[in-house]
Design a protein around this motif. Structure first.
Motif, PDB file in Angstrom:
ATOM      1  N   VAL A   1      -6.536   8.669   7.050  1.00 32.97           N
ATOM      2  CA  VAL A   1      -6.023   8.745   5.677  1.00 32.97           C
ATOM      3  C   VAL A   1      -6.279   7.455   4.906  1.00 32.97           C
ATOM      4  CG1 VAL A   1      -4.209  10.399   6.264  1.00 32.97           C
ATOM      5  CG2 VAL A   1      -3.701   7.965   6.278  1.00 32.97           C
ATOM      6  N   PHE A   2      -6.598   6.363   5.607  1.00 34.46           N
ATOM      7  CA  PHE A   2      -6.768   5.075   4.961  1.00 34.46           C
ATOM      8  C   PHE A   2      -8.182   4.918   4.424  1.00 34.46           C
ATOM      9  CE2 PHE A   2      -3.428   4.416   8.127  1.00 34.46           C
ATOM     10  CZ  PHE A   2      -2.417   3.974   7.287  1.00 34.46           C
ATOM     11  N   LEU A   3      -8.271   4.602   3.134  1.00 36.43           N
ATOM     12  CA  LEU A   3      -9.561   4.372   2.497  1.00 36.43           C
ATOM     13  C   LEU A   3      -9.617   2.945   1.981  1.00 36.43           C
ATOM     14  CD1 LEU A   3      -9.811   7.714   0.502  1.00 36.43           C
ATOM     15  CD2 LEU A   3     -10.881   7.151   2.691  1.00 36.43           C
ATOM     16  N   PRO A   4     -10.790   2.311   2.051  1.00 36.36           N
ATOM     17  CA  PRO A   4     -10.898   0.929   1.582  1.00 36.36           C
ATOM     18  C   PRO A   4     -10.557   0.814   0.100  1.00 36.36           C
ATOM     19  CG  PRO A   4     -13.059   1.794   2.248  1.00 36.36           C
ATOM     20  CD  PRO A   4     -12.048   2.849   2.530  1.00 36.36           C
ATOM     21  N   ASN A   5     -10.106  -0.394  -0.272  1.00 36.38           N
ATOM     22  CA  ASN A   5      -9.776  -0.742  -1.660  1.00 36.38           C
ATOM     23  C   ASN A   5      -8.543  -0.004  -2.175  1.00 36.38           C
ATOM     24  OD1 ASN A   5     -12.193  -2.330  -1.655  1.00 36.38           O
ATOM     25  ND2 ASN A   5     -13.324  -0.448  -2.058  1.00 36.38           N
ATOM     26  N   ASN A   6      -7.680   0.450  -1.257  1.00 35.61           N
ATOM     27  CA  ASN A   6      -6.450   1.136  -1.626  1.00 35.61           C
ATOM     28  C   ASN A   6      -5.245   0.426  -1.029  1.00 35.61           C
ATOM     29  OD1 ASN A   6      -6.987   3.749  -3.153  1.00 35.61           O
ATOM     30  ND2 ASN A   6      -8.517   3.825  -1.535  1.00 35.61           N
ATOM     31  N   ILE A   7      -4.059   0.772  -1.548  1.00 37.47           N
ATOM     32  CA  ILE A   7      -2.795   0.193  -1.100  1.00 37.47           C
ATOM     33  C   ILE A   7      -1.891   1.332  -0.636  1.00 37.47           C
ATOM     34  CG2 ILE A   7      -0.803  -1.216  -1.752  1.00 37.47           C
ATOM     35  CD1 ILE A   7      -2.504  -2.377  -4.030  1.00 37.47           C
ATOM     36  N   TYR A   8      -1.194   1.101   0.495  1.00 35.12           N
ATOM     37  CA  TYR A   8      -0.354   2.143   1.081  1.00 35.12           C
ATOM     38  C   TYR A   8       1.019   1.590   1.457  1.00 35.12           C
ATOM     39  CZ  TYR A   8      -4.833   4.506   1.575  1.00 35.12           C
ATOM     40  OH  TYR A   8      -6.043   5.089   1.324  1.00 35.12           O
TER      41      TYR A   8
ATOM     42  N   GLU B   1       6.092  -7.696   3.756  1.00 38.50           N
ATOM     43  CA  GLU B   1       5.119  -8.143   2.761  1.00 38.50           C
ATOM     44  C   GLU B   1       3.885  -7.257   2.918  1.00 38.50           C
ATOM     45  OE1 GLU B   1       5.628 -10.543   0.457  1.00 38.50           O
ATOM     46  OE2 GLU B   1       7.668 -10.667   1.240  1.00 38.50           O
ATOM     47  N   TYR B   2       2.984  -7.322   1.949  1.00 40.74           N
ATOM     48  CA  TYR B   2       1.735  -6.574   2.065  1.00 40.74           C
ATOM     49  C   TYR B   2       0.844  -7.229   3.109  1.00 40.74           C
ATOM     50  CZ  TYR B   2       2.860  -3.786  -2.012  1.00 40.74           C
ATOM     51  OH  TYR B   2       3.457  -2.907  -2.870  1.00 40.74           O
ATOM     52  N   LEU B   3       0.265  -6.411   3.950  1.00 42.41           N
ATOM     53  CA  LEU B   3      -0.686  -6.850   4.961  1.00 42.41           C
ATOM     54  C   LEU B   3      -2.057  -6.344   4.536  1.00 42.41           C
ATOM     55  CD1 LEU B   3       1.382  -5.526   7.974  1.00 42.41           C
ATOM     56  CD2 LEU B   3       1.400  -7.859   7.093  1.00 42.41           C
ATOM     57  N   GLU B   4      -3.076  -7.112   4.819  1.00 44.84           N
ATOM     58  CA  GLU B   4      -4.426  -6.678   4.494  1.00 44.84           C
ATOM     59  C   GLU B   4      -5.227  -6.563   5.776  1.00 44.84           C
ATOM     60  OE1 GLU B   4      -7.879  -8.538   1.820  1.00 44.84           O
ATOM     61  OE2 GLU B   4      -6.044  -8.080   0.706  1.00 44.84           O
ATOM     62  N   GLY B   5      -5.921  -5.443   5.928  1.00 42.07           N
ATOM     63  CA  GLY B   5      -6.707  -5.237   7.133  1.00 42.07           C
ATOM     64  C   GLY B   5      -7.875  -4.314   6.871  1.00 42.07           C
TER      65      GLY B   5
ATOM     66  N   LEU C   1     -12.510  -6.765  -1.148  1.00 42.05           N
ATOM     67  CA  LEU C   1     -13.520  -5.711  -1.102  1.00 42.05           C
ATOM     68  C   LEU C   1     -13.665  -5.133   0.309  1.00 42.05           C
ATOM     69  CD1 LEU C   1     -15.597  -4.170  -2.781  1.00 42.05           C
ATOM     70  CD2 LEU C   1     -17.283  -5.878  -2.106  1.00 42.05           C
ATOM     71  N   GLY C   2     -13.513  -3.824   0.408  1.00 45.67           N
ATOM     72  CA  GLY C   2     -13.669  -3.135   1.676  1.00 45.67           C
ATOM     73  C   GLY C   2     -12.440  -3.139   2.560  1.00 45.67           C
ATOM     74  N   GLN C   3     -11.366  -3.793   2.124  1.00 47.61           N
ATOM     75  CA  GLN C   3     -10.144  -3.888   2.922  1.00 47.61           C
ATOM     76  C   GLN C   3      -9.086  -2.898   2.422  1.00 47.61           C
ATOM     77  OE1 GLN C   3      -9.690  -6.325   5.675  1.00 47.61           O
ATOM     78  NE2 GLN C   3     -11.862  -5.941   5.396  1.00 47.61           N
ATOM     79  N   VAL C   4      -7.988  -2.819   3.169  1.00 43.01           N
ATOM     80  CA  VAL C   4      -6.858  -1.953   2.846  1.00 43.01           C
ATOM     81  C   VAL C   4      -5.604  -2.807   2.836  1.00 43.01           C
ATOM     82  CG1 VAL C   4      -5.463  -0.010   3.668  1.00 43.01           C
ATOM     83  CG2 VAL C   4      -7.951   0.049   3.936  1.00 43.01           C
ATOM     84  N   LYS C   5      -4.711  -2.596   1.866  1.00 46.26           N
ATOM     85  CA  LYS C   5      -3.391  -3.246   1.872  1.00 46.26           C
ATOM     86  C   LYS C   5      -2.365  -2.222   2.307  1.00 46.26           C
ATOM     87  CE  LYS C   5      -3.621  -6.866  -1.597  1.00 46.26           C
ATOM     88  NZ  LYS C   5      -3.175  -7.260  -2.945  1.00 46.26           N
ATOM     89  N   LEU C   6      -1.388  -2.714   3.088  1.00 51.81           N
ATOM     90  CA  LEU C   6      -0.361  -1.819   3.618  1.00 51.81           C
ATOM     91  C   LEU C   6       0.913  -2.606   3.818  1.00 51.81           C
ATOM     92  CD1 LEU C   6       0.380   0.911   5.091  1.00 51.81           C
ATOM     93  CD2 LEU C   6      -0.538  -0.120   7.154  1.00 51.81           C
ATOM     94  N   ARG C   7       2.030  -1.991   3.483  1.00 52.65           N
ATOM     95  CA  ARG C   7       3.342  -2.558   3.819  1.00 52.65           C
ATOM     96  C   ARG C   7       4.160  -1.466   4.469  1.00 52.65           C
ATOM     97  NH1 ARG C   7       6.522  -3.646  -1.846  1.00 52.65           N
ATOM     98  NH2 ARG C   7       7.249  -5.387  -0.608  1.00 52.65           N
ATOM     99  N   PHE C   8       5.169  -1.885   5.220  1.00 54.61           N
ATOM    100  CA  PHE C   8       5.996  -0.936   5.968  1.00 54.61           C
ATOM    101  C   PHE C   8       7.451  -1.086   5.569  1.00 54.61           C
ATOM    102  CE2 PHE C   8       2.359  -1.827   8.703  1.00 54.61           C
ATOM    103  CZ  PHE C   8       1.999  -0.570   9.140  1.00 54.61           C
ATOM    104  N   ILE C   9       8.186   0.028   5.647  1.00 52.47           N
ATOM    105  CA  ILE C   9       9.625   0.014   5.442  1.00 52.47           C
ATOM    106  C   ILE C   9      10.284   0.703   6.641  1.00 52.47           C
ATOM    107  CG2 ILE C   9       9.594   2.131   4.076  1.00 52.47           C
ATOM    108  CD1 ILE C   9      11.930   1.010   2.465  1.00 52.47           C
TER     109      ILE C   9
END
Length: 135
Positions: free
Chosen positions: A103-110, A68-72, A27-35
């Protein structure tokens, strides 16, 4: 859902096929992975939310690799995302540096793609952000 990426060039093609994680972040966090999608660019490190060692979230990401997915927190991502040559601090050398990433909103994955701005290998490097589906 899957992430399918075609990378490289005619002489050195690469295809990545990765399963997407659809579970919402905490809750309130963002998931992100990089390529790393830039043929010819050496391995990189990634810093999120600052330039000190504790902000390094990825080390040694090479071409055609996906993290891997990072959460922040949204605040850390809004603060900064910095791409550096491997084992170099942002103060010493940075390849890309983005601040005020609203562009980053909480509770989303990028998905963050480190690549060229166009199909030309001589074009500028950029970090492109894509929204992924969430259950």
């Amino acid at each position: 859902f899957y992430t399918v990426s075609i990378l490289g060039n005619e002489k050195d093609p690469h295809i990545l096929f990765e399963t997407m994680e659809l579970q919402k972040p905490s809750l309130g966090q963002v998931k992100l992975r990089f390529i790393h999608a830039t043929l010819g660019l050496d391995a990189v490190d990634l810093y999120v939310g600052g330039s000190t060692p504790e902000h390094k979230v990825v080390s040694g990401l090479s071409f055609a690799q996906i993290t891997e997915y990072l959460e922040g927190s949204q605040e850390d991502l809004w603060e900064s995302i910095t791409v550096t040559p491997v084992n170099m601090s942002p103060e010493d050398s940075s390849i890309l540096s983005y601040t005020t990433n609203n562009v980053f909103l909480p509770n989303n994955i990028y998905l963050g793609v480190i690549g060229h701005a166009t199909s030309s290998a001589s074009s500028a490097l950029q970090l492109q952000i894509y929204t992924q589906p969430v259950n």
